[in-house]
Design an enzyme around this catalytic site. Structure first.
Site, PDB file in Angstrom:
ATOM      1  N   LYS A 150      12.337   3.672   0.800  1.00  0.00           N
ATOM      2  CA  LYS A 150      11.527   2.570   0.267  1.00  0.00           C
ATOM      3  C   LYS A 150      10.081   3.032   0.043  1.00  0.00           C
ATOM      4  CE  LYS A 150       9.563  -0.230   3.708  1.00  0.00           C
ATOM      5  NZ  LYS A 150       9.240  -1.415   4.462  1.00  0.00           N
ATOM      6  N   LYS A 188       3.361   2.602   2.428  1.00  0.00           N
ATOM      7  CA  LYS A 188       2.035   3.202   2.631  1.00  0.00           C
ATOM      8  C   LYS A 188       2.126   4.448   3.495  1.00  0.00           C
ATOM      9  CE  LYS A 188       0.815  -1.468   2.701  1.00  0.00           C
ATOM     10  NZ  LYS A 188       0.756  -2.688   3.471  1.00  0.00           N
ATOM     11  N   LYS A 200      10.343   1.920  13.493  1.00  0.00           N
ATOM     12  CA  LYS A 200       8.936   2.050  13.917  1.00  0.00           C
ATOM     13  C   LYS A 200       8.832   2.737  15.269  1.00  0.00           C
ATOM     14  CE  LYS A 200       6.383  -0.914  11.027  1.00  0.00           C
ATOM     15  NZ  LYS A 200       5.333  -1.931  10.874  1.00  0.00           N
TER      16      LYS A 200
END
Ligand code: TYM
Length: 332
Positions: A197, A200, A116
């Site tokens: 993976k 969104k 992130k």
């Protein structure tokens, strides 16, 4: 007597958008099944979502719509405690105490933090870094035995156990050590890049199915799914795209990999991709319908999340009081 033996489960999901097929198969669908056999608590992890900048008006709407999605997926507020994290202040309160019992080095090793931080290089905030301490608080407040999650959350669960056992060692037995409960569909991959993976934030919109996608969209996205240059539908190392489609098809139909291979023998990938798209679209139809009904009944949703917050606060407060006392805080 039977009641006392029931184990406790807790899990959460961030309100970052409509749930993906990965969220659904890897986590939320199992929550609905598990609530029959466990004391279960499920939450919308809105405080966690603040680690990424959110547009306030849109965020507020999304929190409610994600709460409705949980119910649409079969999580039942009469069987489980279903709440919104920020409505129960004990999460932030225990999160702080646990942050003070979690080491910088431990947090630095978290792969989600590293990913992130790379994705949001302009906002590597302290909350993103201490996120696992808050997640540990979510779990430990409810003395959860099991935490049903996808495999990407396993490292956070291991840290939760480490922090809990260290705390128990210093202050005496306080927290139940939780076990991860990882579904067979622990990692649903992107349809556009089966090595990543499903998420969104996939830059390619064809890679990700959301549980509110229209049937036509679902079928189209599956038809475009990346596979390989062979023709046989079988689960084998190296066939990442087909393995992912077979995992999804098996999850939705209940068929085994061998049965799927037999059913599609000699039929090629085109037929198979169309079949996966159709069964997924059909499987999600009732979820979409229930969601639409729930969003037309905001009073019911408000009643549910208020009741959930009260139930959760009662349990959470007991643990928080115990912790405050153990670490030596002066009672108010
Ligand atoms: P989140 O919101 O990223 O994802 C929610 C759940 O969905 C699973 N998941 C997947 N499973 C299979 N395949 C995929 N492609 C896929 N993508 C997501 C995740 O593993 C997760 O179980 N930190 C958590 C939320 C959280 C939490 C908690 C979970 C906050 N507090 C306490 C458990 C207990 C998160 O960001 O999940």
């Amino acid at each position: 007597m039977e009641e006392q033996k029931k184990k406790v489960i807790l899990s959460g999901i961030q309100p970052t958008g409509v749930f993906t097929l990965g969220n659904y198969l890897g986590a939320v669908r199992n929550w609905a099944q598990m609530q029959e056999d466990f004391h279960s608590a499920y939450m919308i992890a809105d405080l966690h979502a603040l680690t990424v900048r959110q547009e306030p008006a849109d965020f507020r709407k999304r929190i409610l719509s994600c709460y409705a999605l949980l119910l649409a997926c079969g999580v039942d507020p009469d069987k489980s405690v279903v709440f919104i994290q920020s409505h129960v202040p004990a999460h932030a309160q225990l999160g702080w105490v646990l942050a003070c019992n979690t080491q910088f080095g431990e947090l630095s090793r978290m792969t989600q933090f590293k990913d992130k931080a790379a994705q949001h290089a302009d906002n590597i905030n302290a909350g993103l870094f201490t996120y696992p301490a808050l997640m540990a608080a979510d779990i430990l407040l409810y003395q959860a035995d099991l935490v049903p999650v996808g495999v990407d959350q396993k490292q956070h669960l291991e840290l939760t156990r480490d922090v809990a056992s260290r705390f128990n060692g210093i202050y005496g037995n306080t927290f139940t050590l939780p076990e991860p409960y990882i579904a067979k569909e622990a990692k649903i991959m992107s349809l556009a890049d089966p090595l990543k993976k499903m998420s969104k934030s996939d830059p390619n919109p064809n890679g990700c199915i959301t549980i509110l996608d229209e049937p036509g969209t679902i079928v189209r996205k599956f038809k475009r799914a990346v596979t390989d240059s062979e023709t046989e539908v079988c689960y084998r190392e190296g066939k990442d795209g087909i393995n992912n489609l077979m995992t999804i098809y098996a999850a939705v139909t209940g068929l085994s990999m061998d049965q799927i291979t037999a059913d599609f023998a000699g039929r090629g990938y085109g037929d198979f991709k169309a079949a996966v798209g159709e069964v997924v679209a059909e499987h999600l139809r009732p979820v979409r319908e229930r969601y639409a009904d729930l969003m037309n009944n905001k009073d019911y949703l408000t009643e549910c999340y208020r009741k959930g917050a009260e139930q959760a606060a009662r349990i959470a407060h007991r643990t928080l009081e115990k912790v405050y006392k153990k670490v030596g805080l002066l009672p108010a």
